[in-house]
Structure formats: C-alpha cells, structure tokens
Design an enzyme around this catalytic site. Sequence first.
Site, PDB file in Angstrom:
ATOM      1  CB  SER A   1      -0.907   0.004   1.238  1.00 43.57           C
ATOM      2  OG  SER A   1      -1.556   1.253   1.315  1.00 43.57           O
TER       3      SER A   1
ATOM      4  CB  THR B   1      -7.095  -1.801   1.301  1.00 44.78           C
ATOM      5  OG1 THR B   1      -7.136  -2.151  -0.076  1.00 44.78           O
ATOM      6  CG2 THR B   1      -5.965  -2.576   1.967  1.00 44.78           C
TER       7      THR B   1
ATOM      8  CE  LYS C   1     -11.484  -0.823  -0.107  1.00 42.56           C
ATOM      9  NZ  LYS C   1     -11.389  -0.102  -1.354  1.00 42.56           N
TER      10      LYS C   1
ATOM     11  CG  ASN D   1     -12.323   4.187   1.634  1.00 41.29           C
ATOM     12  OD1 ASN D   1     -13.212   4.931   2.023  1.00 41.29           O
ATOM     13  ND2 ASN D   1     -11.331   4.617   0.889  1.00 41.29           N
TER      14      ASN D   1
ATOM     15  CG  ASP E   1     -12.231   3.399  -2.290  1.00 37.38           C
ATOM     16  OD1 ASP E   1     -11.087   3.877  -2.260  1.00 37.38           O
ATOM     17  OD2 ASP E   1     -12.547   2.332  -1.726  1.00 37.38           O
TER      18      ASP E   1
ATOM     19  N   GLY F   1     -16.601  -4.821 -15.776  1.00 39.68           N
ATOM     20  CA  GLY F   1     -16.405  -5.358 -14.430  1.00 39.68           C
ATOM     21  C   GLY F   1     -17.523  -4.945 -13.503  1.00 39.68           C
TER      22      GLY F   1
ATOM     23  CE1 TYR G   1      -3.517   1.650  -7.082  1.00 38.88           C
ATOM     24  CE2 TYR G   1      -1.146   2.042  -7.097  1.00 38.88           C
ATOM     25  CZ  TYR G   1      -2.281   1.565  -6.472  1.00 38.88           C
ATOM     26  OH  TYR G   1      -2.163   0.971  -5.249  1.00 38.88           O
TER      27      TYR G   1
HETATM   28  P1  NDP Z   1     -13.177  -7.563  -7.269  1.00 39.30           P
HETATM   29  O1  NDP Z   1     -12.407  -8.808  -6.973  1.00 39.30           O
HETATM   30  O2  NDP Z   1     -14.283  -7.161  -6.348  1.00 39.30           O
HETATM   31  O3  NDP Z   1     -13.840  -7.705  -8.758  1.00 39.30           O
HETATM   32  C1  NDP Z   1     -13.067  -8.101  -9.827  1.00 39.30           C
HETATM   33  C2  NDP Z   1     -13.831  -7.862 -11.144  1.00 39.30           C
HETATM   34  O4  NDP Z   1     -12.897  -8.082 -12.192  1.00 39.30           O
HETATM   35  C3  NDP Z   1     -14.989  -8.805 -11.379  1.00 39.30           C
HETATM   36  O5  NDP Z   1     -15.988  -8.119 -12.088  1.00 39.30           O
HETATM   37  C4  NDP Z   1     -14.352  -9.915 -12.246  1.00 39.30           C
HETATM   38  O6  NDP Z   1     -15.263 -10.577 -13.081  1.00 39.30           O
HETATM   39  C5  NDP Z   1     -13.415  -9.088 -13.102  1.00 39.30           C
HETATM   40  N1  NDP Z   1     -12.254  -9.797 -13.645  1.00 39.30           N
HETATM   41  C6  NDP Z   1     -11.149 -10.219 -12.986  1.00 39.30           C
HETATM   42  N2  NDP Z   1     -10.256 -10.750 -13.849  1.00 39.30           N
HETATM   43  C7  NDP Z   1     -10.817 -10.666 -15.086  1.00 39.30           C
HETATM   44  C8  NDP Z   1     -10.387 -11.031 -16.390  1.00 39.30           C
HETATM   45  N3  NDP Z   1      -9.198 -11.628 -16.590  1.00 39.30           N
HETATM   46  N4  NDP Z   1     -11.203 -10.776 -17.434  1.00 39.30           N
HETATM   47  C9  NDP Z   1     -12.395 -10.172 -17.244  1.00 39.30           C
HETATM   48  N5  NDP Z   1     -12.870  -9.803 -16.031  1.00 39.30           N
HETATM   49  C10 NDP Z   1     -12.085 -10.045 -14.960  1.00 39.30           C
HETATM   50  O7  NDP Z   1     -12.107  -6.420  -7.461  1.00 39.30           O
HETATM   51  P2  NDP Z   1     -12.160  -4.889  -7.017  1.00 39.30           P
HETATM   52  O8  NDP Z   1     -13.419  -4.284  -7.509  1.00 39.30           O
HETATM   53  O9  NDP Z   1     -11.839  -4.802  -5.581  1.00 39.30           O
HETATM   54  O10 NDP Z   1     -10.906  -4.286  -7.812  1.00 39.30           O
HETATM   55  C11 NDP Z   1     -10.950  -4.096  -9.205  1.00 39.30           C
HETATM   56  C12 NDP Z   1      -9.740  -3.307  -9.645  1.00 39.30           C
HETATM   57  O11 NDP Z   1      -9.788  -1.999  -9.109  1.00 39.30           O
HETATM   58  C13 NDP Z   1      -8.396  -3.908  -9.219  1.00 39.30           C
HETATM   59  O12 NDP Z   1      -7.549  -3.928 -10.328  1.00 39.30           O
HETATM   60  C14 NDP Z   1      -7.893  -2.922  -8.185  1.00 39.30           C
HETATM   61  O13 NDP Z   1      -6.483  -2.861  -8.199  1.00 39.30           O
HETATM   62  C15 NDP Z   1      -8.503  -1.617  -8.671  1.00 39.30           C
HETATM   63  N6  NDP Z   1      -8.668  -0.589  -7.630  1.00 39.30           N
HETATM   64  C16 NDP Z   1      -8.080   0.638  -7.825  1.00 39.30           C
HETATM   65  C17 NDP Z   1      -8.225   1.627  -6.868  1.00 39.30           C
HETATM   66  C18 NDP Z   1      -7.565   2.946  -7.072  1.00 39.30           C
HETATM   67  O14 NDP Z   1      -7.546   3.755  -6.130  1.00 39.30           O
HETATM   68  N7  NDP Z   1      -7.053   3.267  -8.228  1.00 39.30           N
HETATM   69  C19 NDP Z   1      -9.026   1.421  -5.643  1.00 39.30           C
HETATM   70  C20 NDP Z   1      -9.612   0.111  -5.559  1.00 39.30           C
HETATM   71  C21 NDP Z   1      -9.426  -0.853  -6.520  1.00 39.30           C
HETATM   72  P3  NDP Z   1     -16.014 -11.943 -12.627  1.00 39.30           P
HETATM   73  O15 NDP Z   1     -17.241 -11.529 -11.882  1.00 39.30           O
HETATM   74  O16 NDP Z   1     -16.335 -12.628 -13.906  1.00 39.30           O
HETATM   75  O17 NDP Z   1     -15.044 -12.724 -11.780  1.00 39.30           O
END
Ligand code: NDP
Length: 265
Positions: free
Chosen positions: A16, A61, A65, A86, A101, A122, A210
């Site tokens: 983090s 995180t 959450k 968060n 967030d 997603g 990021y």
């Molecule tokens: P979750 O685990 O809750 O959800 C993951 C999602 O990604 C699901 O919809 C899943 O689909 C989909 N997914 C994962 N791998 C694939 C793939 N290979 N192809 C297609 N779909 C895929 O994750 P979060 O919502 O917690 O996090 C999502 C992203 O957001 C992460 O990359 C995280 O790093 C980023 N993030 C960035 C933040 C920032 O401040 N910039 C803050 C918080 C998160 P399925 O339902 O089919 O499994």
Amino acid sequence: MAKEIFAIFGNPVSHSKSPLMHNLAFAGLGYDACYTRHLLENGNALKETFFSLELKGINITVPHKEAAFNACDILDPFAKKIGVVNTIVARNGKLYGYNTDAPGFLKAISEFTEVKTVLFLGAGGTAQSTSSILRDEGYDVTLLNRSEGRLEKYKADGFETYTFENFQVKAYDLVINMTSAGLEDDSLPAPESILDSVIPQAKACVDVIYGKETPFLKLAKSYNKPTKDGSDMLLYQGIIAFEHFTNYAYTFDEIKPYMQRAFEL
Ligand code: NDP
C-alpha cells in the site's frame, strides 16, 4: 511519539502507498501524526484491533471494506447506502465510517467533460460504490461483466447489465476498466471484438489500475483516445480521507501537493 496514529488495515497490506501518502501530507502540513500499516487477517477483529492499537483513524483495503462498514457506530449517508467503508475516524470513543473511493473516483473522471453514458467493464467491489455515485451525479451507467453472478444485484438496482454473450454494442462516452484484468497479467477485461466495437466510439478510456500501462489502456491509445489510469483515484480518495482524519482542518487543494509527492518518488 506523534499525537495521533493512523493506519491502513488490509490483507495483503505491504504494497500500500497510503502510509507514504499520508505521512508526506502530515509532515508537509505540520500536523502531529503518523501513519502505519497493519496486516489484519480476521475482519471480525477490526474494531478490537483499532482500539487496542490506540488509533485515531484508519483506511481499510481488500478484503475488509464490508467488515469496516459493520464495525462503525455512525455512518456517513453515502457509506450507509452502499454498505462499503474505506475510512474510519474515532471521535469520543465512537467509530465514524466513510467511503472516499467513490468521491475520489468521481473527481478523477470529472476532467472528462460532456460525458453522459459510461460503460463499466467489471462488476466487483470497486464498481459497486463508483456506479452508485455516478448514477447519483446523473451519469447513465451500464455494466458489462465476464460472469453473470455479480450482475444480479446491479440488475436489481435498475442498472443495465450485460455479459460478454448478450452484449449489445452501443456508443458510450466513457469506457472504464473496473476489473483486475491487466493488474498482474496481460489480459484484456473483455473480448477484443467487444473492445474494438466500443473504444472507437468513446470520448475517453479510464483504468482503475495504477502504476502500469494495462493492455486495455494500450488498446485505447492505439485508437488515439485520451486515457487515464487509477493514480488520481488513489490520490483523491487519500486526500478526502485526510480531510476526515484531520477534521477538515485543510482544504483539498492544500493537501494535494504534499500527498502527490508519493507518486513522484
Ligand atoms: P473484485 O475482486 O471485487 O472484482 C473483480 C472484477 O474483475 C470482477 O468483475 C471480475 O469478473 C473481473 N475480472 C477479474 N479478472 C478478469 C479477467 N481476466 N477478465 C475479465 N474480467 C475479470 O475487485 P475490485 O473491484 O476490488 O478491484 C478491481 C480493480 O480496481 C483492481 O484492479 C484494483 O487494483 C482496482 N482498484 C483501484 C483503486 C484505485 O484507487 N485506483 C481502488 C480500488 C481498486 P467476474 O465476476 O467474472 O469474476
């Protein structure tokens, strides 16, 4: 020792950036506090751990959450609505919960003007809070997800939802990668045929990941689209959390230059 101690709780938590972001802002603004990290394995122990470490506030995180939401005594109305917290601040022995967030994300995409329709690739935890705030702000949000299961609650909430199999191609002003595809691999968040039909019609493309150029952003750039990664979202959620931590002693613009240095080091 600093007067107030803050921390980030998560599992994992070693990667983090939050300790660096907040400590730079505390130091820069001359606020007597320090910020550390804590690996929390059991979300049910969040409240007890918070008080045993004598903390003033925390960020939370993955994957805690929702546990953070359950630990709060008083919830900000938006956090209450989405069920995800968060940021927690202790005031007079009570835990106040916020979600920063979603407003951070909203501010990050506000540079793209004249945007009305948004396609989320997603439907996970990040999509949950951000889709809600975007809808409150008048955006029209559609969700496209790999699997059907996660779309159920969005459908119940009145969002337009699709899987890769039943997606209907339309023009969307913004296309946003809300998945973790591209985070630790080279995968795209949706089949290339779908992306090749929506990206050319978009005004801009955004990724919440990021610190790297994802295959999704590379593809968007190949179509000469303006792009943005998740750094501002991370920075802005941190600034808004810092405003809560310091009881609104500083404005967003006063905090920003100090916290931003975490991204330049
Ligand atoms: P979750 O685990 O809750 O959800 C993951 C999602 O990604 C699901 O919809 C899943 O689909 C989909 N997914 C994962 N791998 C694939 C793939 N290979 N192809 C297609 N779909 C895929 O994750 P979060 O919502 O917690 O996090 C999502 C992203 O957001 C992460 O990359 C995280 O790093 C980023 N993030 C960035 C933040 C920032 O401040 N910039 C803050 C918080 C998160 P399925 O339902 O089919 O499994």
